[in-house]
Design a protein around this motif. Structure first.
Motif, PDB file in Angstrom:
ATOM      1  N   GLU A 393       0.833  -1.205   0.000  1.00 62.92           N
ATOM      2  CA  GLU A 393       0.000   0.000   0.000  1.00 62.92           C
ATOM      3  C   GLU A 393       0.865   1.251   0.000  1.00 62.92           C
ATOM      4  OE1 GLU A 393      -2.754  -0.334   3.314  1.00 62.92           O
ATOM      5  OE2 GLU A 393      -4.352  -0.772   1.895  1.00 62.92           O
ATOM      6  N   ILE A 397       1.552   4.812  -2.921  1.00 66.60           N
ATOM      7  CA  ILE A 397       1.081   6.150  -2.550  1.00 66.60           C
ATOM      8  C   ILE A 397       1.851   7.177  -3.362  1.00 66.60           C
ATOM      9  CG2 ILE A 397       0.971   7.819  -0.668  1.00 66.60           C
ATOM     10  CD1 ILE A 397       0.455   5.451   1.212  1.00 66.60           C
ATOM     11  N   TYR A 406      -2.139   8.603   4.984  1.00 69.29           N
ATOM     12  CA  TYR A 406      -2.300   7.152   5.125  1.00 69.29           C
ATOM     13  C   TYR A 406      -1.943   6.708   6.542  1.00 69.29           C
ATOM     14  CZ  TYR A 406      -1.117   2.185   4.629  1.00 69.29           C
ATOM     15  OH  TYR A 406      -1.022   0.828   4.798  1.00 69.29           O
ATOM     16  N   ASN A 409      -4.496   8.076   9.124  1.00 63.64           N
ATOM     17  CA  ASN A 409      -5.731   7.284   9.114  1.00 63.64           C
ATOM     18  C   ASN A 409      -5.553   5.970   9.855  1.00 63.64           C
ATOM     19  OD1 ASN A 409      -7.110   9.201   7.667  1.00 63.64           O
ATOM     20  ND2 ASN A 409      -6.774   8.230   5.682  1.00 63.64           N
ATOM     21  N   SER A 458     -10.279   2.224   5.668  1.00 64.91           N
ATOM     22  CA  SER A 458      -9.121   1.963   4.822  1.00 64.91           C
ATOM     23  C   SER A 458      -8.958   0.445   4.718  1.00 64.91           C
ATOM     24  CB  SER A 458      -7.850   2.580   5.399  1.00 64.91           C
ATOM     25  OG  SER A 458      -7.381   1.798   6.480  1.00 64.91           O
TER      26      SER A 458
END
Length: 533
Positions: A393, A397, A406, A409, A458
């Protein structure tokens, strides 16, 4: 193969049609017409490859008909019949590229021989055309890879003895022989879990579509992926940040490139400096790579080389990681966020162009966050596979701002979101997740990201939340749903295996068989046999 006999004499038409074994020499269908006008109506829907045509006919003679025939069948074979030795006629026959000329009264043997020669010529031309089509198809398919190899040569070793002679073939490599050239580097960020394990297939598709693009071809742009999965463009001309310097052209290229890449990919384009000659392209390429990295600190789709500033290097400060971890252990979530924001400000001042090194610092923060959540029994133990998932992930980004968001979160979701909510709220959330899975697991757009978007989580938090609430990972649950549905469908003996494959959301029956056997211990066919027993 088709033959049309055009003659105003009924006896001649019937003699030629009935007294020659046309099938023996490769003629499948024979039709006749008594003049040129009738013949034209015949060829409108039924286009014969060979014409056997009288010269002198009422209403429209053979020469005029042949002119009309040539418009629709440039490669058709014409054999003229005539009882007149006319020099002017012979000139017309030559102009119309007649295959041969047979004098009347006709000799069936001579006609058969002439038509057989026409058949053989047609077959030879068709074979040649098929070969040429295949050769052109092979060339078209290889062009993207040839151009990619040329891009790689030009950005690494344009002085190679193979480059000069090859670049002269502009039909293949497009680029003009003289500069200037502008080099651009595009970073491709895959959204969510659309990120493929193997880049090569998607790269080939993108290169093929660029190769087919009229805009790229008209600008003589060649493209190829470098060894780090960046898309490199070599564009003839100089281009700068101002519209008077060609920015509009770059924006048009970017727009088309975004359409080619598709909705699953977010694109960022860095425009390097210009190269005055082929030999200067490696330096321009290095500038393009630098500006594409510098772009990570700016939320812009296109950035030009003159925007670049000073840069340094950044490494993980373990004291900062420990400080963030201690804040989280004490429940000081806002203080932990402040520490992360401070790190982002520091990262922006460093402006490290090694983006992987920058991302690794945030990855260490993420590990500290998830490990602390495990220690506080907020989530289950984090396995190595989940660590790889987090890195995957992070690696996709596209900017520093998004990277900070990110991690922010993750802190919200693991340490605050939902944990203090009543039990019935969590029950409703789990119901939403499970209903969505059951309703959509067979659809083409079904992904963990899609589930997360549906419940406004997420992906990382969704995986942790689901495991805590359900006692198994979300992937394990989806697998169970698919297996149970497969067993149910296999119990219906009227359904074929490929129909079941489609209903379960698989694109390949072979993969479904492998999947089923891995989890059930037998193939779908073997499972059906057990049911019948």
């Amino acid at each position: 193969m088709k033959l049309l006999i055009v003659d105003d004499e009924t006896r001649t038409r019937e003699l030629l049609r009935s007294h020659i074994d046309w099938e023996e020499i490769g003629i499948d269908e024979v039709r006749t017409a008594h003049n040129g006008v009738k013949a034209l109506s015949e060829i409108q829907d039924w286009l014969p490859e060979i014409i056997l045509c009288d010269v002198r006919m009422p209403k429209m003679d053979g020469i005029e008909f042949a002119h009309q025939y040539r418009l629709s069948a440039p490669q058709g074979k014409i054999i003229f019949l005539s009882g007149y030795s006319d020099k002017e006629y012979l000139k017309s026959a030559i102009h119309l590229r007649a295959l041969t000329y047979i004098e009347k009264p006709v000799n069936p043997v001579e006609v058969r021989s002439a038509v057989e020669a026409a058949v053989l010529l047609c077959l030879e031309e068709k074979k040649k055309f098929t070969v040429e089509l295949q050769v052109q198809k092979d060339i078209d398919q290889s062009l993207p890879y040839l151009r990619q190899e040329m891009v790689r040569k030009l950005i690494s070793n344009p002085a190679s003895p193979h480059v000069g002679p090859a670049i002269e073939n502009q039909e293949t490599f497009l680029l003009p022989l003289k500069g200037p050239y502008t080099v651009a580097a595009a970073n491709l960020y895959w959204k969510g879990i659309a990120h493929p394990e193997d880049f090569s297939l998607h790269q080939n598709i993108i290169l093929d579509m660029i190769n087919r693009s009229q805009r790229f071809s008209s600008l003589q742009v060649i493209a190829g992926f470098n060894w780090h999965n960046q898309l490199v463009l070599i564009i003839p001309g100089r281009f700068g940040n101002a519209y008077r310097d060609g920015r509009g052209t770059i924006e048009e290229l970017f727009s088309e490139l975004s359409q080619i890449a598709g909705e699953a990919i977010e694109l960022r384009l860095g425009i390097g400096s210009s190269a005055g000659s082929l030999m200067e392209i490696p330096e321009a390429y290095n500038d393009a790579v630098r500006i594409s990295a510098f772009q990570y600190y700016h939320d812009q789709n296109i950035i030009f080389f003159d925007s670049i500033g000073p840069s340094g290097s950044i490494d993980t400060h373990w004291d900062e990681v420990r400080r963030l971890r201690n804040h989280l252990r004490k429940g000081e979530i806002e203080e932990a966020k402040a520490a992360l924001k401070e790190w982002t400000r520091y990262a922006r001042t460093c402006m490290d162009l090694d983006i992987l090194r920058l991302k690794d610092t945030y990855f260490q923060f993420m590990l500290a966050i998830t490990e602390t959540a495990v220690q506080l029994n907020l989530v289950e133990h984090t396995e190595d596979t989940e660590r790889r998932y987090v890195w995957k992930e992070i690696d996709n980004i596209p900017s520093l701002n998004a990277l900070e968001k990110y991690v922010m979160n993750a802190m919200d979701e693991l340490f605050t979101a939902g944990l203090g909510e009543p039990k019935d709220v969590n029950i409703r959330k789990m119901q939403m997740i499970i209903r969505y899975i059951h309703a959509n697991f067979h659809t083409s757009g079904f992904t963990i990201r899609a589930i997360a978007d549906h419940v406004q989580f997420s992906e990382t938090y969704l995986c942790a939340y689901f495991k805590k609430q359900q006692g198994q990972t979300i992937k394990e649950y989806i697998t169970d749903v698919r297996i149970n549905k497969a067993k149910e469908l296999l119990g219906d003996m009227s359904m074929k295996l490929f129909e079941i494959t489609v209903q379960l959301g698989f694109t390949d029956a072979g993969y479904f068989t492998t999947f089923f056997k891995r989890y059930v211990g037998c193939t779908p066919s073997e499972y059906r046999e057990r049911i019948l027993r």
